[in-house]
Write a protein that holds these residues in place. Structure first.
Motif: not given
Ligand SMILES: *Cc1c(COP(=O)(O)O)cnc(C)c1O
Length: 471
Positions: A157-159, A183-185, A261-263, A297-299
């Protein structure tokens, strides 16, 4: 001659050690370079320790040939074991970021093996006998499941976010609420991703309150995008306000600006039926009109590591054509796992039953309690004389930066090691093969069965009995 010199002289040479039956056996099973290297490391280490002045008795013990051979064997065994390996997650954190987030459904595992073992039609259209697109294998499924016009998948998702920003807002401004600059970690921070994508961040509102008029007032000819970020791992509670997605979409329509929208997590099943509230579904945000929705995909989706991008054809197709799409493309094994996972979503009941992440999150408290009691009684039967075992209620966590406020009622098994320090037991379990990760609470080791997989009870029982017996 001093004792020290005498001892140093007694240490067998590498050649001599390589000729002992035990090391010869090691040479049969493992690369010679590794065995020779470890033989050298062990003997050098002993030489240094003696030279430095380890006390005489200890030094004598160290320099014995049998002891050296055993140490070499241990070092080689440890080295040849895979670094990345199965661990038992007894922490109760379902999406444990350090433990690989989601584990895959059996269907997805089978698909990965097929894709790895054989050639595939990854980018070949069998009907047309022509070059095909790797997105084709999952696009129809994603469109059907989310209601979007078009879809694609990238590495994570970062990419996905980086690609969207580069393709749509490079050299221009992106408006984001100050309350969503998260910051997502690791190192995924929205302001940093923004600059990596060549876009300029235009913060609006305050940490706790942002209104739609704040976005509106910030729009200029330099604006390229309105962006919303799911706060994932934290919540602003109390005196707070965020503009809704619908409001943003309306503003976007009015001003001709797209909405990204970054979910983050990306749930595709409405978890409210299972008592888990407050997480928007992908379908819902697509329906609300976001031009692009990105998620992992993996959350909460419970598939392989990937970034999914769904939305309007106009914008998804621009992303597909962007040069960066190639740099962040999804790999074939991941794609295979993703397709198999998405197929399970065609029947929601199947998805909840077969996708481990969903199954663990929705497991009923009575069922968890039953499994905890079963594990407790297995431990009691095998090691009851050496440990004290009990069960009690506790809370599991979703983890992975998802649902930070959610506490899932669970039942845990508590093990009190009686003759051993609990920290030592924790360490011994962590060093076990396979490693077992549990929590310490009130001088007991706590195993949350929610995240313990089928077949792993036996491993825990074996570890506890071994450790209780041998220390
Ligand atoms: C986890 C997350 C990301 C990063 O996703 P990855 O799959 O770990 O690269 C980006 N944006 C949000 C809001 C997230 O919760």
């Amino acid at each position: 001659m001093t004792v020290k010199q005498d001892l140093l002289r007694k240490i067998p040479s590498v050649d001599e050690l390589l000729n002992t039956p035990k090391i010869k056996a090691l040479l049969k099973d493992h690369p010679r370079s590794v065995v020779v290297d470890k033989t050298r490391t062990v003997t050098d280490g002993i030489r240094k320790a003696i030279a430095k002045g380890t006390d005489e008795r200890k030094a004598k013990d160290m320099a014995g040939k049998a002891v050296i051979v055993e140490r070499i064997k241990r070092e080689v065994d440890e080295y040849v074991r895979p670094n990345l390996r199965h661990v038992v997650n007894a922490t109760g954190v379902v999406l444990h970021t350090n433990l690989g987030r989601s584990i895959l459904a059996d269907e997805a595992v089978v698909a990965v093996v097929e894709a790895a073992r054989y050639y595939s039609n990854l980018e070949f259209d069998l009907k047309k006998n022509a070059r095909g697109s790797r997105h084709s294998h999952i696009e129809e499924l994603l469109v059907r499941l989310t209601g979007a016009e078009e879809a694609m998948a990238v590495n994570n998702n970062a990419s996905a976010v980086l690609l969207a920003l580069s393709a749509i807002a490079k050299g221009k401004e992106v408006i984001v609420s100050r309350g969503q600059l998260v910051e997502i970690g690791g190192s995924f921070r929205i302001p940093d991703v923004m600059s990596a994508g060549g876009a300029r961040l235009r913060e609006v509102g305050t940490t706790n309150k942002t209104y739609i008029r704040d976005y509106k007032n910030a729009i200029t000819e330099k604006t390229a995008l309105l962006m919303r970020v799911h706060p994932s791992n934290f919540r602003v509670v109390g005196f707070s306000h965020e503009a809704g997605l619908k409001e943003l979409v309306d503003l976007g329509k009015e001003t001709g600006l797209p909405v990204l929208d970054d979910l983050g997590s990306g749930v595709m099943v409405d978890l409210e039926k299972y008592g888990i509230t407050g997480e928007p579904t992908v379908q819902n945000n697509v329906k609300d009109g976001a031009d692009l929705v990105t998620f992992s995909g993996d959350k909460l989706m419970g598939g392989p590591q990937a970034g999914l991008i769904v939305g309007s054809s106009e914008f998804v197709s621009r992303l597909k054509k962007h040069p960066m799409a190639r740099a962040v493309r999804i790999d074939k094994m991941t794609l295979a796992a993703m397709e198999a996972t998405l197929r399970l979503y065609l029947d929601e009941k199947e998805a909840v039953k077969k996708i481990p992440t969903l199954r663990m999150l929705t497991e009923r408290p009575q069922s968890v309690a039953r499994r905890a009691k079963a594990l407790a009684s297995e431990i009691k039967t095998a090691a009851g004389k050496r440990v004290d075992v009990s069960v009690r209620s506790d809370m599991s966590k979703a983890g992975g930066g998802s649902l930070p406020l959610l506490d899932l009622p669970t039942t845990v098994v508590c093990v009190d090691p009686l003759d051993m320090n609990v920290n030592k037991l924790e360490e011994r379990l962590r060093f076990f093969d396979p490693p077992i990760l549990a929590r310490i609470s009130e001088d007991k080791l706590v195993f949350d069965v929610r995240t313990i997989q089928e077949g792993e009870n036996g491993l825990i029982v074996k570890a506890l009995t071994d450790i209780a017996r041998n220390g």
